[in-house]
Enzyme design. Structure first.
Site, PDB file in Angstrom:
ATOM      1  N   GLY A 160       0.876  -1.184   0.000  1.00 32.25           N
ATOM      2  CA  GLY A 160       0.000   0.000   0.000  1.00 32.25           C
ATOM      3  C   GLY A 160       0.898   1.215   0.000  1.00 32.25           C
ATOM      4  N   LEU A 161       1.245   1.681  -1.194  1.00 26.43           N
ATOM      5  CA  LEU A 161       2.260   2.736  -1.298  1.00 26.43           C
ATOM      6  C   LEU A 161       1.686   4.066  -1.770  1.00 26.43           C
ATOM      7  CD1 LEU A 161       5.113   0.519  -2.813  1.00 26.43           C
ATOM      8  CD2 LEU A 161       4.811   1.195  -0.411  1.00 26.43           C
ATOM      9  N   VAL A 200       0.322   7.898  -0.291  1.00 23.41           N
ATOM     10  CA  VAL A 200       1.186   8.828   0.463  1.00 23.41           C
ATOM     11  C   VAL A 200       1.688   8.269   1.788  1.00 23.41           C
ATOM     12  CG1 VAL A 200       0.228  10.915  -0.549  1.00 23.41           C
ATOM     13  CG2 VAL A 200      -0.711  10.092   1.563  1.00 23.41           C
ATOM     14  N   SER A 212      -1.377  -1.942  -7.563  1.00 25.85           N
ATOM     15  CA  SER A 212      -0.981  -1.570  -8.923  1.00 25.85           C
ATOM     16  C   SER A 212       0.516  -1.287  -8.911  1.00 25.85           C
ATOM     17  CB  SER A 212      -1.769  -0.353  -9.397  1.00 25.85           C
ATOM     18  OG  SER A 212      -1.763   0.642  -8.400  1.00 25.85           O
ATOM     19  N   SER A 254      -0.181   8.503  13.737  1.00 24.78           N
ATOM     20  CA  SER A 254      -0.685   9.876  13.643  1.00 24.78           C
ATOM     21  C   SER A 254       0.392  10.816  13.152  1.00 24.78           C
ATOM     22  CB  SER A 254      -1.190  10.363  14.993  1.00 24.78           C
ATOM     23  OG  SER A 254      -1.603  11.711  14.883  1.00 24.78           O
ATOM     24  N   GLY A 255      -0.046  11.863  12.507  1.00 23.53           N
ATOM     25  CA  GLY A 255       0.901  12.878  12.056  1.00 23.53           C
ATOM     26  C   GLY A 255       0.828  13.129  10.564  1.00 23.53           C
ATOM     27  N   LYS A 310      -5.806   5.351  19.119  1.00 28.70           N
ATOM     28  CA  LYS A 310      -5.705   6.290  17.984  1.00 28.70           C
ATOM     29  C   LYS A 310      -7.056   6.972  17.755  1.00 28.70           C
ATOM     30  CE  LYS A 310      -4.469   8.547  14.313  1.00 28.70           C
ATOM     31  NZ  LYS A 310      -4.948   8.241  13.024  1.00 28.70           N
ATOM     32  N   HIS A 355      -7.521   9.560  20.345  1.00 28.65           N
ATOM     33  CA  HIS A 355      -6.622  10.663  19.963  1.00 28.65           C
ATOM     34  C   HIS A 355      -7.336  11.586  18.978  1.00 28.65           C
ATOM     35  CE1 HIS A 355      -4.050  12.407  16.845  1.00 28.65           C
ATOM     36  NE2 HIS A 355      -3.143  12.607  17.780  1.00 28.65           N
ATOM     37  N   ASN A 356      -7.954  11.008  17.980  1.00 28.63           N
ATOM     38  CA  ASN A 356      -8.637  11.830  16.973  1.00 28.63           C
ATOM     39  C   ASN A 356      -9.846  12.553  17.565  1.00 28.63           C
ATOM     40  OD1 ASN A 356      -6.786  10.504  15.345  1.00 28.63           O
ATOM     41  ND2 ASN A 356      -8.181  10.346  13.628  1.00 28.63           N
ATOM     42  N   GLU A 406      -8.582  15.426  19.360  1.00 27.19           N
ATOM     43  CA  GLU A 406      -8.179  16.405  18.335  1.00 27.19           C
ATOM     44  C   GLU A 406      -9.394  17.249  17.894  1.00 27.19           C
ATOM     45  OE1 GLU A 406      -5.884  14.565  15.093  1.00 27.19           O
ATOM     46  OE2 GLU A 406      -7.210  15.607  13.701  1.00 27.19           O
ATOM     47  N   TYR A 407     -10.525  16.606  17.695  1.00 28.89           N
ATOM     48  CA  TYR A 407     -11.750  17.336  17.326  1.00 28.89           C
ATOM     49  C   TYR A 407     -12.102  18.368  18.405  1.00 28.89           C
ATOM     50  CZ  TYR A 407     -13.628  14.409  13.427  1.00 28.89           C
ATOM     51  OH  TYR A 407     -13.866  13.780  12.239  1.00 28.89           O
ATOM     52  N   ARG A 453     -38.618   8.103  36.640  1.00 31.84           N
ATOM     53  CA  ARG A 453     -38.546   6.758  36.043  1.00 31.84           C
ATOM     54  C   ARG A 453     -39.365   5.762  36.854  1.00 31.84           C
ATOM     55  NH1 ARG A 453     -33.967   4.325  36.227  1.00 31.84           N
ATOM     56  NH2 ARG A 453     -34.143   3.157  34.262  1.00 31.84           N
ATOM     57  N   HIS A 497     -39.333   1.697  37.558  1.00 33.40           N
ATOM     58  CA  HIS A 497     -37.942   1.299  37.314  1.00 33.40           C
ATOM     59  C   HIS A 497     -37.129   1.164  38.608  1.00 33.40           C
ATOM     60  CE1 HIS A 497     -38.373   1.261  33.048  1.00 33.40           C
ATOM     61  NE2 HIS A 497     -38.753   2.532  32.991  1.00 33.40           N
TER      62      HIS A 497
HETATM   63  P1  NDP Z   1      -5.573   5.757   0.706  1.00 28.98           P
HETATM   64  O1  NDP Z   1      -6.411   5.643   1.905  1.00 28.98           O
HETATM   65  O2  NDP Z   1      -5.936   6.743  -0.335  1.00 28.98           O
HETATM   66  O3  NDP Z   1      -5.472   4.311   0.030  1.00 28.98           O
HETATM   67  C1  NDP Z   1      -4.799   4.099  -1.186  1.00 28.98           C
HETATM   68  C2  NDP Z   1      -4.023   2.807  -1.153  1.00 28.98           C
HETATM   69  O4  NDP Z   1      -4.892   1.709  -0.878  1.00 28.98           O
HETATM   70  C3  NDP Z   1      -3.352   2.530  -2.466  1.00 28.98           C
HETATM   71  O5  NDP Z   1      -2.103   1.932  -2.226  1.00 28.98           O
HETATM   72  C4  NDP Z   1      -4.320   1.537  -3.094  1.00 28.98           C
HETATM   73  O6  NDP Z   1      -3.741   0.714  -4.076  1.00 28.98           O
HETATM   74  C5  NDP Z   1      -4.712   0.724  -1.903  1.00 28.98           C
HETATM   75  N1  NDP Z   1      -5.943  -0.040  -2.096  1.00 28.98           N
HETATM   76  C6  NDP Z   1      -7.198   0.447  -2.151  1.00 28.98           C
HETATM   77  N2  NDP Z   1      -8.078  -0.556  -2.305  1.00 28.98           N
HETATM   78  C7  NDP Z   1      -7.352  -1.708  -2.356  1.00 28.98           C
HETATM   79  C8  NDP Z   1      -7.683  -3.076  -2.493  1.00 28.98           C
HETATM   80  N3  NDP Z   1      -8.960  -3.483  -2.599  1.00 28.98           N
HETATM   81  N4  NDP Z   1      -6.681  -3.989  -2.509  1.00 28.98           N
HETATM   82  C9  NDP Z   1      -5.394  -3.581  -2.372  1.00 28.98           C
HETATM   83  N5  NDP Z   1      -5.030  -2.318  -2.233  1.00 28.98           N
HETATM   84  C10 NDP Z   1      -5.988  -1.385  -2.228  1.00 28.98           C
HETATM   85  O7  NDP Z   1      -4.031   5.991   1.110  1.00 28.98           O
HETATM   86  P2  NDP Z   1      -3.377   6.884   2.257  1.00 28.98           P
HETATM   87  O8  NDP Z   1      -1.912   6.692   2.062  1.00 28.98           O
HETATM   88  O9  NDP Z   1      -3.920   8.258   2.307  1.00 28.98           O
HETATM   89  O10 NDP Z   1      -3.829   6.189   3.626  1.00 28.98           O
HETATM   90  C11 NDP Z   1      -3.526   4.843   3.911  1.00 28.98           C
HETATM   91  C12 NDP Z   1      -4.119   4.472   5.243  1.00 28.98           C
HETATM   92  O11 NDP Z   1      -3.561   5.305   6.252  1.00 28.98           O
HETATM   93  C13 NDP Z   1      -5.628   4.673   5.331  1.00 28.98           C
HETATM   94  O12 NDP Z   1      -6.179   3.652   6.120  1.00 28.98           O
HETATM   95  C14 NDP Z   1      -5.764   6.000   6.033  1.00 28.98           C
HETATM   96  O13 NDP Z   1      -6.995   6.122   6.725  1.00 28.98           O
HETATM   97  C15 NDP Z   1      -4.589   5.947   6.988  1.00 28.98           C
HETATM   98  N6  NDP Z   1      -4.070   7.219   7.426  1.00 28.98           N
HETATM   99  C16 NDP Z   1      -3.971   8.264   6.576  1.00 28.98           C
HETATM  100  C17 NDP Z   1      -3.481   9.485   6.999  1.00 28.98           C
HETATM  101  C18 NDP Z   1      -3.339  10.598   6.040  1.00 28.98           C
HETATM  102  O14 NDP Z   1      -2.991  11.708   6.496  1.00 28.98           O
HETATM  103  N7  NDP Z   1      -3.586  10.400   4.757  1.00 28.98           N
HETATM  104  C19 NDP Z   1      -3.054   9.683   8.400  1.00 28.98           C
HETATM  105  C20 NDP Z   1      -3.113   8.507   9.200  1.00 28.98           C
HETATM  106  C21 NDP Z   1      -3.619   7.337   8.718  1.00 28.98           C
HETATM  107  P3  NDP Z   1      -3.717   1.182  -5.628  1.00 28.98           P
HETATM  108  O15 NDP Z   1      -2.541   2.087  -5.749  1.00 28.98           O
HETATM  109  O16 NDP Z   1      -3.551  -0.086  -6.376  1.00 28.98           O
HETATM  110  O17 NDP Z   1      -5.013   1.876  -5.899  1.00 28.98           O
END
Ligand code: NDP
Length: 477
Positions: free
Chosen positions: A9-10, A12, A34, A128-129, A182, A185-186, A189-190, A446, A452
């Site tokens: 899961g690459l 951001v 992908s 977080s962050g 976590k 934490h959120n 934060e709210y 009640r 009750h």
């Molecule tokens: P996204 O939540 O936008 O997820 C995108 C990634 O998920 C891509 O790598 C995508 O693969 C993959 N993906 C989606 N569906 C599938 C699937 N069915 N099978 C396999 N891979 C899949 O990415 P973020 O980097 O923003 O966040 C990742 C996680 O981190 C989330 O759970 C998010 O809630 C959490 N998070 C995010 C923060 C932020 O600031 N963004 C902060 C803290 C936590 P592909 O490239 O193939 O589409």
């Protein structure tokens, strides 16, 4: 050479976490559904450390040292299950799957139980962050087994934020504990953001100050006990001018706050646990109210008080009053959040060290603040502390804030400036310290309509009064 950890899961978050690991000298296996994201990472950042790109699940698993450690960083929900289902069959007993996405802790509990049956460790971890944190040092909240933390902990502590040389990462507790913490934490934060937003609204509404002037007030506050990331960025946002119109940025942005759902989860869970997190709930509701465009449009002409700004001594002391009210309300919001963690721990059998939680929130995460040093110290000194409010320095702070807190809420009410965060914090505080609450009357109601029953202050047992008969006799229930 094999990789000590892999990230799948690459987008951001995953990309930055992988880079952070590599920059700290760890060999990182890379995988993404992908292929392009994997290629891009190696192409753009390959020189930052040792990466082993993998273009199939099997290749990814084969690239890892045993026990294998796989960090999943994908969209939370069904995608996480899909990725687990893809990798679990390829793994062996003792291997570790980490979900670093924003999962609901109940999903984490379910996944952990299922994978434990197969001899795999599942670690739901809060990170977080945001993307900057992931790259430069996040606050990391891993759950899961103690055993999994033995191999994973050193890696995570290495890449986490550091405060006074201490890592912002600690083993939170079994199964869903990390994601639970976590989530809270959120929620905090709210609440924190809402209180800061109300402070701005009050300073503007009661004093007629400009956003730029109020930015200076926040800058000053940031040099004292309110020193925190959120106060710091608030000053930056308030000082910002829109390039197109020359107006303050806050005046050209639609005043409808959005939400991704973790605040809502916190409140939903708190309702189930019976923990009054009114500060967090008001913050979630305030965002909902702001977003209720039709309702607000229909209500805009409703009558309210005249809004003559403060003058004289009241005006002069108002910013200081708001600072004290903000600090006191903030203590309430954190006290409520920590009570929710206590209650979650008791309900789900986690032994969570609240002082350690406060400690790892001091850096890397959105609510990082000087204040958390004192929170951590308070729980370290008294692990069973019933509420932060009774702990030495905080008790003193709310004592010092009494007049200011009440006068700020009174000013908000008098001028018709909505301050749900401040008001609910004060009401919670007064509720806690009350000798007697009107809940006794509620118990009577009640018992009247639903039999009750009630308990008495002077005798053991439950009682019912026969309200329908004229002499209303009482009997043990
Ligand atoms: P996204 O939540 O936008 O997820 C995108 C990634 O998920 C891509 O790598 C995508 O693969 C993959 N993906 C989606 N569906 C599938 C699937 N069915 N099978 C396999 N891979 C899949 O990415 P973020 O980097 O923003 O966040 C990742 C996680 O981190 C989330 O759970 C998010 O809630 C959490 N998070 C995010 C923060 C932020 O600031 N963004 C902060 C803290 C936590 P592909 O490239 O193939 O589409």
């Amino acid at each position: 050479k094999k990789a000590s950890i892999g990230v799948t899961g690459l987008a951001v978050m995953g990309r930055n976490l992988a880079r952070n690991l590599a920059r700290h000298g760890h060999t990182v296996a890379l995988h993404n559904r992908s292929e392009q994201r994997t290629r891009d990472l190696v192409e753009q950042f390959g020189d930052e450390g040792d990466f082993i790109p993998a273009y199939s699940a099997q290749e990814f698993v084969d690239a890892l040292e045993r026990p294998r450690q796989i960090v999943i960083m994908v969209k939370a929900g069904a995608p996480t299950d899909a990725v687990i289902d893809e990798f679990a069959p390829l793994l062996e007993k003792g291997d570790v799957i980490v979900d670093a996405g924003n999962a609901h802790f109940a999903d984490t509990r379910r996944r952990e139980a299922a994978l434990r049956e197969r001899g795999l460790h599942f670690v739901g971890t809060g990170v977080s962050g945001g993307e900057e944190g992931a790259l430069h040092g996040p606050s990391i909240m891993p759950g899961g087994s103690k055993e999994s933390y033995e191999s994973l902990g050193p890696l995570f502590e290495d890449i986490s934020a550091k405060v006074d040389g201490e890592p912002c990462c600690t083993h939170i507790g079994p199964d869903g504990a990390g994601h639970f913490v976590k989530m809270v934490h959120n929620g905090i934060e709210y609440a924190d953001m809402q209180l800061i937003a109300e402070s701005f609204d009050l300073l503007r509404g009661a004093l007629g100050h400009s956003p730029a002037q109020i930015a200076d007030v926040f800058r000053t506050w940031n040099t004292g006990r309110l020193d925190s990331y959120l106060i710091e960025i608030t000053a930056e946002v308030l000082a910002h001018t829109d390039a197109a119109t020359g107006k303050p940025f806050v005046d050209i942005v639609t005043d409808q706050a959005e939400q991704k759902g973790t605040g809502r989860w916190t409140v939903q869970t708190a309702l189930d646990l019976g923990v009054p997190v009114s500060g967090i709930a008001e913050a979630v509701f305030a965002r909902s109210l702001s977003g209720s465009a039709d309702l607000r449009a229909a209500s805009r002409g409703l009558p309210g008080p005249s809004r003559a700004p403060l003058t004289g001594a009241a005006a002069e002391s108002f910013a200081d009053d708001v600072e004290r009210a903000l600090y006191a309300s903030k203590i309430v919001a954190y006290a409520q959040g920590f009570n929710q963690i206590q209650a979650g721990g008791a309900e789900f059998g986690w032994d969570i060290d609240l002082g350690a939680v406060a400690k790892i929130w001091r850096g890397g995460c959105i609510i990082r603040a000087k204040f958390l040093d004192d929170v951590s110290a308070a729980f370290a000194a008294e692990p069973g502390l019933p509420t932060l409010l009774t702990s030495g320095d905080f008790r003193k702070a709310v004592e010092d804030a009494q007049d200011s807190w009440r006068s700020v809420v009174a000013t908000a009410v008098r001028l018709g400036i909505p301050a749900p965060g401040f008001s609910t914090a004060l009401a919670y505080y007064d509720g806690l310290r009350a000798e007697r609450l009107p809940a006794a009357l509620v118990q009577g109601q009640r018992d009247f309509f639903g039999a009750h029953t009630y308990r008495r202050v002077d005798r053991e047992g439950s009682f019912h009064t026969a309200w329908a008969t004229s002499d209303r006799p009482e009997s043990p229930a």
